[in-house]
Design an enzyme around this catalytic site. Structure first.
Site, PDB file in Angstrom:
ATOM      1  CE  LYS A  65      -5.079  34.492   3.354  1.00  0.00           C
ATOM      2  NZ  LYS A  65      -4.258  34.746   3.435  1.00  0.00           N
ATOM      3  CD  GLU A  91      -1.612  35.729  -3.574  1.00  0.00           C
ATOM      4  OE1 GLU A  91      -1.867  36.474  -4.416  1.00  0.00           O
ATOM      5  OE2 GLU A  91      -2.297  36.441  -2.233  1.00  0.00           O
ATOM      6  CB  SER A  97      -6.710  32.429  10.825  1.00  0.00           C
ATOM      7  OG  SER A  97      -5.812  31.043  10.494  1.00  0.00           O
TER       8      SER A  97
END
Ligand code: PLP
Length: 393
Positions: A89, A111, A378
């Site tokens: 991210k 969010e 990830s």
């Protein structure tokens, strides 16, 4: 430079900007700012410097020797778990943070579901001196307590969203509502390849560094194999899009996205929007989503907060319909089993999201025998340890 700007924000039949009138000027401003920055070598130089020195890129491409032997394939991990803050991210939030400054805005909203995007946004804001407010569903606040505390340590305000199921969908809706009211001074850092144009395109551009690094590492030279199969978990779809995009359309590589089957597809409690949803409009774009006959959004379910979303990025919807990527799903139980397998065999505690991709590889081990398979790891699983302990030990 190749950045494939989608015409009118469309990916085939999907995408677009189904947004309130009041947001359209901000979306236009964002598109202009992104295009200008993405063509500016100075922006790339600043971003690349931060990716290298702050985020820790390039992340390693690691051969999982013990699992390769156990599963009878040549298995590699793209180690996004080793990026700063523990997931992919951060690639997107540092880039959007720089863009926020370029647009002259001081306040950022975001969010978050698993909390990884919230932590990554709070981190980028702390780094760049921006004010940060993160919207998070109350259920996710409960199951991701560690990440909530990390965000607060990093100086962000975390707003609990009590509407709906109290998960990611509700957090996105709350952030969009805030943005409508504050758009003059605020930038909304969306955490995946979702939302109205230009977000799906821009976030893909910021995440495709994952696949570009992988292609450079496993390039077929110096005894390095080339990937034959690349597998990634799909929530909103940003890590998967990041690793798939540079390979999409390359007929030699099978691309497999793994969604959450939750308690089982037949139970109706799952997050498999691509595999078992239908086209509709969610959070500003036309895509595959979970909905009832009247078009009302259904609640998703997954043990993994990052996969607990009833929609998916529109470019994935296009990839599905054009056959460029195959989308499969695995259950909560299969994911937890794979989580334990990776912990015990490779010395890596993976995120529950990433464990879904490993679970599919385990299930398919016979058909993958002898192949070079890359798992997009990830994120790391520290955030999930308490949840696993409470549920299973
Ligand atoms: C580690 C990890 N993997 C995957 C995801 C799913 O998001 P996306 O599909 O956008 O990569 C998340 C979301 O929070 C995450 O934290």
């Amino acid at each position: 430079m190749r950045y494939d700007q989608p015409d009118e924000g469309r990916f085939g039949d999907f995408g677009g900007a189904f947004a309130p009138e009041t947001l359209m000027p901000a979306l236009g401003e964002l598109e202009d700012a992104f295009l200008e920055a993405w063509q500016d070598p100075a922006f790339h130089a600043e971003l690349n410097h931060l990716l290298r020195t702050f985020v820790g890129r390039p992340t390693p491409t690691y051969r999982a020797a013990r699992l390769s032997e156990k599963l009878g394939m040549d298995l590699w991990f793209k180690r996004e778990d080793l990026a700063h803050t523990g997931a992919h991210k951060i690639n997107n939030t540092v880039a959007q943070g720089l863009l926020t400054k370029r647009m002259g805005k001081q306040r950022v909203i975001a969010e978050t579901g698993a909390g990884q995007h919230g932590v990554a946004t709070a981190t980028a804001c702390s780094l760049l001196g921006l004010d940060c407010v993160v919207f998070m569903g109350e259920k996710d606040i409960e199951r991701q307590a560690l990440n909530v505390y990390r965000m607060r340590l990093l100086g962000a305000e975390v707003v609990s969203v009590t509407d709906g199921a109290g998960t990611l969908k509700d957090a996105v809706s709350a952030a969009l509502r805030d943005w409508v009211a504050t758009v003059g001074t605020t930038h909304y850092i969306i955490g995946s390849v979702v939302g109205p144009h230009p977000f799906p395109w821009m976030v893909r551009e910021f995440q495709k560094v994952i696949g570009e690094e992988l292609a450079a590492d496993l390039d077929g030279s110096d005894g390095h194999p080339k990937p034959e199969v690349i597998v990634a978990p799909v929530g909103g779809g940003s890590n998967a899009m990041g690793v798939f995009y540079p390979f999409a359309g390359d007929g030699d590589v099978d691309l497999v996205g793994v969604e959450a089957a939750g308690l089982g597809i037949s139970s109706g409690k799952h997050g498999a929007s691509l595999g078992h949803g239908s086209p509709g409009v969610l959070h500003g774009s036309m895509t595959y989503m979970l909905q009832d006959g009247a078009g009302q959004v259904l609640e998703a379910h997954s043990i993994s907060a990052g996969l607990d979303y009833p929609g998916v990025g529109p470019e994935h919807a296009h990839f599905k319909d054009s056959g460029l990527v195959r989308y499969e799903s695995v259950s909560d139980d299969e994911a937890v089993e794979a989580f334990h397998l990776m912990c015990r065999t490779e010395g890596i505690i993976p995120a529950l999201e990433s464990s879904h991709a490993l679970a599919w590889i385990v299930r398919e081990q016979a058909s993958l025998a002898g192949k070079t398979v890359v798992l997009n790891l990830s994120g790391r699983g520290d955030k999930d340890v308490q949840q696993i302990a409470a549920l299973y030990d």
